[in-house]
Enzyme design. Structure first.
Site, PDB file in Angstrom:
ATOM      1  N   SER A  24      16.060  47.383  47.269  1.00 22.40           N
ATOM      2  CA  SER A  24      16.391  48.262  46.138  1.00 22.40           C
ATOM      3  C   SER A  24      15.354  49.368  45.903  1.00 22.40           C
ATOM      4  CB  SER A  24      16.598  47.444  44.864  1.00 22.40           C
ATOM      5  OG  SER A  24      17.725  46.639  45.002  1.00 22.40           O
ATOM      6  N   THR A  69      18.466  40.445  39.554  1.00 20.40           N
ATOM      7  CA  THR A  69      18.921  39.574  40.633  1.00 20.40           C
ATOM      8  C   THR A  69      18.654  38.126  40.249  1.00 20.40           C
ATOM      9  OG1 THR A  69      18.869  39.244  43.026  1.00 20.40           O
ATOM     10  CG2 THR A  69      16.760  39.784  41.986  1.00 20.40           C
ATOM     11  N   LYS A  73      20.472  36.640  36.313  1.00 18.27           N
ATOM     12  CA  LYS A  73      21.705  37.373  35.988  1.00 18.27           C
ATOM     13  C   LYS A  73      22.419  36.816  34.754  1.00 18.27           C
ATOM     14  CE  LYS A  73      22.878  39.077  40.595  1.00 18.27           C
ATOM     15  NZ  LYS A  73      23.933  39.144  41.597  1.00 18.27           N
ATOM     16  N   GLY A 133      36.458  31.780  47.391  1.00 13.30           N
ATOM     17  CA  GLY A 133      35.208  31.521  46.674  1.00 13.30           C
ATOM     18  C   GLY A 133      35.353  31.776  45.193  1.00 13.30           C
ATOM     19  N   GLY A 136      29.143  33.544  42.144  1.00 16.04           N
ATOM     20  CA  GLY A 136      28.735  34.781  41.479  1.00 16.04           C
ATOM     21  C   GLY A 136      29.431  36.002  42.055  1.00 16.04           C
TER      22      GLY A 136
HETATM   23  P1  NAP Z   1      27.369  31.310  45.129  1.00 11.70           P
HETATM   24  O1  NAP Z   1      27.370  31.776  43.713  1.00 11.70           O
HETATM   25  O2  NAP Z   1      26.466  30.218  45.556  1.00 11.70           O
HETATM   26  O3  NAP Z   1      28.888  30.873  45.472  1.00 11.70           O
HETATM   27  C1  NAP Z   1      29.227  30.356  46.728  1.00 11.70           C
HETATM   28  C2  NAP Z   1      30.744  30.160  46.796  1.00 11.70           C
HETATM   29  O4  NAP Z   1      31.092  29.851  48.144  1.00 11.70           O
HETATM   30  C3  NAP Z   1      31.227  28.997  45.932  1.00 11.70           C
HETATM   31  O5  NAP Z   1      32.504  29.325  45.455  1.00 11.70           O
HETATM   32  C4  NAP Z   1      31.290  27.849  46.939  1.00 11.70           C
HETATM   33  O6  NAP Z   1      32.265  26.886  46.625  1.00 11.70           O
HETATM   34  C5  NAP Z   1      31.734  28.577  48.184  1.00 11.70           C
HETATM   35  N1  NAP Z   1      31.307  27.882  49.402  1.00 11.70           N
HETATM   36  C6  NAP Z   1      30.047  27.627  49.804  1.00 11.70           C
HETATM   37  N2  NAP Z   1      30.046  26.974  50.992  1.00 11.70           N
HETATM   38  C7  NAP Z   1      31.351  26.794  51.311  1.00 11.70           C
HETATM   39  C8  NAP Z   1      32.001  26.170  52.411  1.00 11.70           C
HETATM   40  N3  NAP Z   1      31.314  25.615  53.412  1.00 11.70           N
HETATM   41  N4  NAP Z   1      33.356  26.159  52.441  1.00 11.70           N
HETATM   42  C9  NAP Z   1      34.060  26.729  51.426  1.00 11.70           C
HETATM   43  N5  NAP Z   1      33.509  27.326  50.363  1.00 11.70           N
HETATM   44  C10 NAP Z   1      32.164  27.360  50.309  1.00 11.70           C
HETATM   45  O7  NAP Z   1      27.069  32.505  46.132  1.00 11.70           O
HETATM   46  P2  NAP Z   1      27.359  34.068  45.913  1.00 11.70           P
HETATM   47  O8  NAP Z   1      26.174  34.697  45.313  1.00 11.70           O
HETATM   48  O9  NAP Z   1      28.684  34.208  45.250  1.00 11.70           O
HETATM   49  O10 NAP Z   1      27.437  34.587  47.431  1.00 11.70           O
HETATM   50  C11 NAP Z   1      28.528  34.272  48.267  1.00 11.70           C
HETATM   51  C12 NAP Z   1      28.437  35.137  49.536  1.00 11.70           C
HETATM   52  O11 NAP Z   1      28.593  36.511  49.213  1.00 11.70           O
HETATM   53  C13 NAP Z   1      27.096  35.022  50.280  1.00 11.70           C
HETATM   54  O12 NAP Z   1      27.333  35.049  51.658  1.00 11.70           O
HETATM   55  C14 NAP Z   1      26.362  36.277  49.887  1.00 11.70           C
HETATM   56  O13 NAP Z   1      25.472  36.726  50.884  1.00 11.70           O
HETATM   57  C15 NAP Z   1      27.526  37.253  49.772  1.00 11.70           C
HETATM   58  N6  NAP Z   1      27.194  38.367  48.871  1.00 11.70           N
HETATM   59  C16 NAP Z   1      27.224  39.604  49.413  1.00 11.70           C
HETATM   60  C17 NAP Z   1      26.927  40.701  48.624  1.00 11.70           C
HETATM   61  C18 NAP Z   1      26.971  42.069  49.251  1.00 11.70           C
HETATM   62  O14 NAP Z   1      26.529  43.013  48.602  1.00 11.70           O
HETATM   63  N7  NAP Z   1      27.513  42.200  50.433  1.00 11.70           N
HETATM   64  C19 NAP Z   1      26.603  40.535  47.264  1.00 11.70           C
HETATM   65  C20 NAP Z   1      26.583  39.228  46.728  1.00 11.70           C
HETATM   66  C21 NAP Z   1      26.879  38.140  47.559  1.00 11.70           C
HETATM   67  P3  NAP Z   1      31.930  25.576  45.733  1.00 11.70           P
HETATM   68  O15 NAP Z   1      32.225  25.973  44.319  1.00 11.70           O
HETATM   69  O16 NAP Z   1      32.862  24.552  46.256  1.00 11.70           O
HETATM   70  O17 NAP Z   1      30.489  25.236  45.994  1.00 11.70           O
END
Ligand code: NAP
Length: 297
Positions: A24, A69, A73, A133, A136
Site C-alpha cells: 500500500s 487490514t 477491520k 465462500g 471477509g
Molecule cells: P477468510 O475470511 O478466512 O474466509 C475464507 C473462506 O474460504 C471461508 O468462507 C471458508 O469457509 C472458505 N474456505 C477456506 N478453505 C476452504 C476449503 N478448503 N474449501 C472450501 N471453502 C474453504 O478469508 P478471506 O479474507 O475472505 O480471503 C479469502 C481469499 O480471498 C484468500 O485467498 C485471499 O487471498 C483472497 N483475497 C483476495 C483479495 C484481492 O484483493 N485479490 C482481497 C481479499 C482476499 P468456512 O466458513 O467453511 O471456513
C-alpha cells in the site's frame, strides 16, 4: 530525502498487523507523486486493542484517511463515526476517510471485483453471480454485487457458521433496500453449486482454495462441464496468478478474456479508496506498469 514533503503535507496510512509486507505505501505514494498531490502514506503496525487510539491519532494529526487490514477491520466498523452501506452490511471497514474529525468507514474489497469487471466491459447490473465462500472477502463481494445491481447472488460455503453469517449480510442488504435476490447454501457435495454455475453469468471464488501456500492445484469446481462461452470466471486468489480454477475454465470453454485472477481486485479496491480520499481517479494503468516492472526486477 523526499523533497515532496512540505509543511502542509497531508498524512494517510495503513493500520493493522503485520503491515511490513504491504504494497500500500508504494501504491499510494506512487499515485500522489504522479498526480502532484501533497500527501504521504505510511504503514503503522497496530494491534486490535489499540485501534481506538489509532482513530484518536487520525483526528489529532488531521490525517486525511487510512486503510485498515487484519486484524482491525471489525474493530474499525465498531469504532468509526459513520459507515458506508457496504461496510455496515459486512460489519468490516478497510478504508477510513476523515472529514474534519468525522471518520467514515468504507469497505472497498468488493468494489475491487466490481470495478475490475466493469473496466473489462462486464457491468454487474442484472448479472446472476455464484460466489464461493462467506469469509471477509466473500461478504464484501456479496454486498457490492447486490448494491451494484446484480439480479441474483448464490453463495455457497463449506461451513454452516459461514452460511449463517452470509444470511445475516443478505438480510442487512435487503433492509438497506437492495433488490438483489441472495441465496446462501452449504457447499455440501457440490451438486447444487455446479447446477447454479450452469445458470450463472459470473462465478467468483472468494475462498483460499487454489492459493500457493494453502491449496495450490485444487479447485472447488470439479465438473469442468459447467465452463462455457458466456461464463465469466473470477478468482480472488492472486498468488499464483493463474490458479487451477482459471486454467480449467480457460481450457474448457470460457473465453480467455473472461478468466480473471485476483491482482485486479487488489488494484481496483485501492482505486476505490483513492477516489474516496482524493476525489480523483487513481492512475491505474501507470501504476500497473510500475508494479509489473518492480515484480520483474
Ligand atoms: P477468510 O475470511 O478466512 O474466509 C475464507 C473462506 O474460504 C471461508 O468462507 C471458508 O469457509 C472458505 N474456505 C477456506 N478453505 C476452504 C476449503 N478448503 N474449501 C472450501 N471453502 C474453504 O478469508 P478471506 O479474507 O475472505 O480471503 C479469502 C481469499 O480471498 C484468500 O485467498 C485471499 O487471498 C483472497 N483475497 C483476495 C483479495 C484481492 O484483493 N485479490 C482481497 C481479499 C482476499 P468456512 O466458513 O467453511 O471456513
Amino acid at each position: 530525502m523526499d523533497t515532496r514533503i512540505s509543511g502542509r503535507t497531508r498524512l494517510l496510512g495503513l493500520f493493522g498487523s503485520p503491515v511490513g509486507h504491504s504494497l500500500s505505501p508504494v501504491i499510494y505514494n506512487f499515485c500522489f507523486d504522479r498526480l502532484g498531490l501533497d500527501c504521504a502514506y505510511l504503514a503503522f503496525d497496530c494491534a486490535e486493542d489499540d485501534f481506538s487510539r489509532a482513530l484518536d491519532a487520525m483526528r489529532l494529526l488531521n490525517m486525511r484517511g487510512a486503510n485498515v487490514t487484519m486484524p482491525c477491520k471489525r474493530a474499525a466498523a465498531r469504532l468509526v463515526d459513520e459507515l458506508s452501506p457496504a461496510a455496515r452490511c459486512v460489519g468490516a471497514v478497510n478504508t477510513i476517510v476523515n472529514d474534519d474529525g468525522v471518520l467514515t468507514g468504507h469497505m472497498t474489497d468488493g468494489m475491487g471485483v466490481v470495478l475490475d469487471l466493469a473496466d473489462r466491459g462486464i457491468p454487474m447490473a442484472g448479472k446472476r453471480v455464484v460466489l464461493l465462500g462467506a469469509g471477509g472477502a466473500a461478504s464484501a463481494v456479496m454486498a457490492q454485487c447486490a448494491l451494484d445491481g446484480a439480479a441474483r447472488v448464490d453463495v455457497f460455503n463449506r461451513g454452516e457458521a459461514g452460511v449463517a453469517s452470509a444470511r445475516r449480510v443478505a438480510e442487512m442488504l435487503r433492509d438497506d433496500g437492495a433488490s438483489c435476490e441472495v441465496v446462501c447454501r452449504p457447499l455440501g457435495d457440490g451438486r447444487e453449486m455446479h447446477d447454479a454455475v450452469r445458470e450463472a453469468d459470473i462465478l467468483i471464488n472468494a475462498t483460499p482454495v487454489g492459493m500457493r501456500t494453502k491449496a495450490e492445484g485444487v479447485s472447488l469446481i470439479t465438473d469442468t462441464g459447467v465452463f462455457r462461452d458466456g461464463l465469466v470466471v473470477y478468482d480472488a486468489v492472486y498468488d499464483p496468478p493463474v490458479t487451477k480454477l482459471m486454467s480449467d475454465a480457460a481450457s474448457c470453454g470460457c473465453r480467455p478474456e473472461h478468466v480473471i485472477g485476483g491482482r485486479g481486485m487488489l488494484l481496483w479496491q485501492a482505486y476505490g479508496a483513492f477516489k474516496l480520499y482524493t476525489g480523483l481517479d487513481m492512475p491505474v494503468r501507470e501504476l500497473q506498469a510500475f508494479l509489473d516492472k518492480g515484480s520483474r526486477s
